[in-house]
Design an enzyme around this catalytic site. Structure first.
Site, PDB file in Angstrom:
ATOM      1  N   GLU A 236     -11.178   3.740   5.802  1.00  0.00           N
ATOM      2  CA  GLU A 236     -10.095   4.492   6.199  1.00  0.00           C
ATOM      3  C   GLU A 236     -10.931   5.440   7.072  1.00  0.00           C
ATOM      4  O   GLU A 236     -10.773   5.492   8.393  1.00  0.00           O
ATOM      5  CB  GLU A 236      -9.124   5.070   5.041  1.00  0.00           C
ATOM      6  CG  GLU A 236      -8.242   6.171   5.510  1.00  0.00           C
ATOM      7  CD  GLU A 236      -7.476   6.925   4.529  1.00  0.00           C
ATOM      8  OE1 GLU A 236      -7.925   6.655   3.251  1.00  0.00           O
ATOM      9  OE2 GLU A 236      -6.392   7.366   4.294  1.00  0.00           O
TER      10      GLU A 236
ATOM     11  N   HIS B 294       0.916  -1.135  -0.100  1.00  0.00           N
ATOM     12  CA  HIS B 294      -0.135   0.055  -0.015  1.00  0.00           C
ATOM     13  C   HIS B 294       0.916   1.235   0.071  1.00  0.00           C
ATOM     14  O   HIS B 294       1.391   1.758   0.965  1.00  0.00           O
ATOM     15  CB  HIS B 294      -0.980  -0.072   1.120  1.00  0.00           C
ATOM     16  CG  HIS B 294      -1.971   0.895   1.377  1.00  0.00           C
ATOM     17  ND1 HIS B 294      -3.257   0.891   1.956  1.00  0.00           N
ATOM     18  CD2 HIS B 294      -1.963   2.337   0.708  1.00  0.00           C
ATOM     19  CE1 HIS B 294      -3.819   2.176   1.700  1.00  0.00           C
ATOM     20  NE2 HIS B 294      -3.191   2.798   1.062  1.00  0.00           N
TER      21      HIS B 294
ATOM     22  N   HIS C 241       1.246   4.753  -2.472  1.00  0.00           N
ATOM     23  CA  HIS C 241       1.052   5.715  -3.553  1.00  0.00           C
ATOM     24  C   HIS C 241       2.455   6.532  -4.042  1.00  0.00           C
ATOM     25  O   HIS C 241       3.058   7.102  -2.962  1.00  0.00           O
ATOM     26  CB  HIS C 241       0.263   6.817  -3.074  1.00  0.00           C
ATOM     27  CG  HIS C 241      -1.115   6.124  -2.443  1.00  0.00           C
ATOM     28  ND1 HIS C 241      -2.071   6.108  -3.289  1.00  0.00           N
ATOM     29  CD2 HIS C 241      -1.348   5.799  -1.171  1.00  0.00           C
ATOM     30  CE1 HIS C 241      -3.344   5.497  -2.527  1.00  0.00           C
ATOM     31  NE2 HIS C 241      -2.710   5.461  -1.117  1.00  0.00           N
TER      32      HIS C 241
ATOM     33  N   ASP D  57       1.873   4.021   2.880  1.00  0.00           N
ATOM     34  CA  ASP D  57       0.925   4.888   2.165  1.00  0.00           C
ATOM     35  C   ASP D  57       1.470   5.953   1.389  1.00  0.00           C
ATOM     36  O   ASP D  57       1.697   5.897   0.265  1.00  0.00           O
ATOM     37  CB  ASP D  57      -0.245   5.291   3.382  1.00  0.00           C
ATOM     38  CG  ASP D  57      -1.560   5.515   2.625  1.00  0.00           C
ATOM     39  OD1 ASP D  57      -1.877   5.418   1.529  1.00  0.00           O
ATOM     40  OD2 ASP D  57      -2.355   6.090   3.541  1.00  0.00           O
ATOM     41  N   ASP D  58       1.659   6.971   2.149  1.00  0.00           N
ATOM     42  CA  ASP D  58       2.369   8.062   1.586  1.00  0.00           C
ATOM     43  C   ASP D  58       3.585   8.558   2.469  1.00  0.00           C
ATOM     44  O   ASP D  58       3.498   9.467   3.132  1.00  0.00           O
ATOM     45  CB  ASP D  58       1.398   9.414   1.374  1.00  0.00           C
ATOM     46  CG  ASP D  58       0.136   8.909   0.500  1.00  0.00           C
ATOM     47  OD1 ASP D  58       0.507   9.036  -0.636  1.00  0.00           O
ATOM     48  OD2 ASP D  58      -0.842   8.579   1.114  1.00  0.00           O
TER      49      ASP D  58
ATOM     50  N   HIS E 137      -9.398   1.040  -1.818  1.00  0.00           N
ATOM     51  CA  HIS E 137      -9.551   1.562  -0.237  1.00  0.00           C
ATOM     52  C   HIS E 137     -10.708   1.396   0.333  1.00  0.00           C
ATOM     53  O   HIS E 137     -11.709   1.963  -0.438  1.00  0.00           O
ATOM     54  CB  HIS E 137      -8.898   3.230  -0.246  1.00  0.00           C
ATOM     55  CG  HIS E 137      -7.533   3.323  -0.502  1.00  0.00           C
ATOM     56  ND1 HIS E 137      -6.863   2.662  -1.597  1.00  0.00           N
ATOM     57  CD2 HIS E 137      -6.776   4.241   0.161  1.00  0.00           C
ATOM     58  CE1 HIS E 137      -5.659   3.316  -1.527  1.00  0.00           C
ATOM     59  NE2 HIS E 137      -5.480   4.256  -0.503  1.00  0.00           N
TER      60      HIS E 137
HETATM   61  N1  HPA Z   1      -6.306   7.861   1.296  1.00  0.00           N
HETATM   62  C1  HPA Z   1      -6.983   7.882   0.115  1.00  0.00           C
HETATM   63  N2  HPA Z   1      -6.472   8.489  -1.043  1.00  0.00           N
HETATM   64  C2  HPA Z   1      -5.326   8.495  -0.955  1.00  0.00           C
HETATM   65  C3  HPA Z   1      -4.352   8.535  -0.018  1.00  0.00           C
HETATM   66  C4  HPA Z   1      -4.967   7.757   1.349  1.00  0.00           C
HETATM   67  O1  HPA Z   1      -4.281   7.722   2.255  1.00  0.00           O
HETATM   68  N3  HPA Z   1      -3.165   8.599  -0.248  1.00  0.00           N
HETATM   69  C5  HPA Z   1      -3.095   8.966  -1.643  1.00  0.00           C
HETATM   70  N4  HPA Z   1      -4.255   8.953  -2.042  1.00  0.00           N
HETATM   71 ZN    ZN Z   2      -3.609   5.046   0.392  1.00  0.00          ZN
END
Ligand code: HPA
Ligand code: ZN
Length: 351
Positions: free
Chosen positions: A214, A31, A33, A292-293, A211
């Site tokens: 969240e 996971h 991006h 994630d990021d 996703h």
């Molecule tokens: N959640 C949803 N969309 C996203 C995320 C995330 O953490 N990071 C990049 N796009």
């Molecule tokens: Zn994500």
């Protein structure tokens, strides 16, 4: 009676030794991006290279903005940052930096998301995005031994018709794009809006992930399974609110790609000690740890393992199980999964 395998992995061990144990466990990151790996230094360099004005002029100034109230607040800053990615070389530089970084954390396989809708409407050719990312991934596979898959995400807060257009653009790249995902602002954008796009994507041979849960409710997780027929749930934090759903996820062995530092930074969880990862792991779900990021959430893969270990008192056995889950949940062929899991067993046994 508790044996050494279920005590806090930090007991009697230095932080450095614990980090080394986790680093040595073969791991997959599932996971991630790629646009979320844009560190401020590269953001500023690409801004200069491509003549894109930015709201910050030093790395410190950029980092000071990374204090997020929620997912939307983060997304506003993330979509601003992606504007500096213009050429195939930019995408290649971005990806090369990420794979080098995560290989140093002991990642042996990565499954990378990208968001074509952040680029194509700005005039960046789809082929340049995919070409730049895959060039760097191929080089890294040769030089660092990190295998990879590419997953293209649809932005769920944009019309499904636009997602369908992206899917059409992806068809000629079916050989390098393994799957489709669904990201961006979740609440108010239920999976069902994308039923048709996902049906067409699955028909074309793409693996489906999404996703869900969240910021959204557990129902979005069930809907992602029932309507989009996903094989993995990205995040899935809200599963903690629904025991029947947990049993279903455990029985069907649907993996959750969880992102602890992301959840903390976006205030999905107020404190990591309250994060459901350990409870879901103990309930038998195929839970994995991911970043994630990482450029925005202050931590790459190993940082996420260390953060949950500390907050939740994970044992060596838990850490090895999380690494095993990351391999099991990946899109790697079964024979490769078996090899990596054998390696994990050796590291865990200290042999
Ligand atoms: N959640 C949803 N969309 C996203 C995320 C995330 O953490 N990071 C990049 N796009
Ligand atoms: Zn994500």
């Amino acid at each position: 009676m508790s044996d050494a395998t279920d005590t806090d992995a930090r007991d009697g061990q230095t932080d450095a030794a614990l980090a080394e144990f986790i680093r040595r466990l073969p791991k997959a990151e599932l996971h991630l991006h790629i646009e979320g790996t844009l560190e401020p230094e590269l953001l500023l360099e690409l801004g200069r290279r491509n003549g894109v004005d930015l709201p910050c002029s030093s790395a410190e100034e950029c980092r000071a903005r990374y204090r997020f109230n929620d997912l939307q607040h983060f997304l506003d800053i993330y979509y601003e940052g992606v504007q500096v990615l213009v050429t195939e070389q930019d995408f290649s530089d971005l990806t090369a930096a990420y794979v080098r970084r995560v290989a140093a954390d002991g990642a042996r396989h990565v499954e990378v998301f990208f968001d074509p809708q952040s680029h194509v409407p700005r005039g960046v050719p789809f082929a340049d995005v995919v070409g730049g990312i895959t060039r760097a991934l191929r080089d890294a596979e040769t030089e660092l031994g990190v295998s990879w898959r590419l997953i293209m995400c649809f932005l769920r807060d944009r019309p499904a018709a636009e997602a369908m257009e992206m899917l059409e653009l992806a068809l000629p790249h079916r050989d390098v794009i393994a799957g489709v995902g669904l990201d961006s602002a979740e609440v108010g954008h239920p999976p069902a809006e994308f039923a048709e796009v996902y049906a067409r994507a699955r028909e074309a041979g793409f693996v489906a992930v999404a996703h869900a849960g969240e910021e959204g409710p557990p129902q979005y997780i069930s809907d992602a399974l029932d309507v989009l027929k996903v094989r993995r749930i990205d995040h899935g934090v809200a599963a903690i609110e629904d025991e029947a759903l947990q049993r279903r996820l455990a029985e069907l062995r649907v993996p959750l790609t969880m992102c602890p530092l992301s959840n903390l930074e976006l205030q999905v969880t107020p404190d990591l000690s309250l994060h459901p990862l350990k409870r879901l792991l103990d309930a038998g779900l195929v839970v994995t740890v991911n970043s994630d990021d990482p450029a925005y959430f202050d931590g790459y893969l190993l940082d996420n393992y260390l953060a949950v270990q500390r907050a939740l008192g994970l044992s060596h056995a838990d850490l090895a199980q999380l690494a095993r889950n990351s391999i099991t949940a990946s899109l790697l062929p079964d024979a490769r999964k078996a090899e990596l899991i054998t390696e994990i067993d050796h590291v865990a046994a200290g042999t």
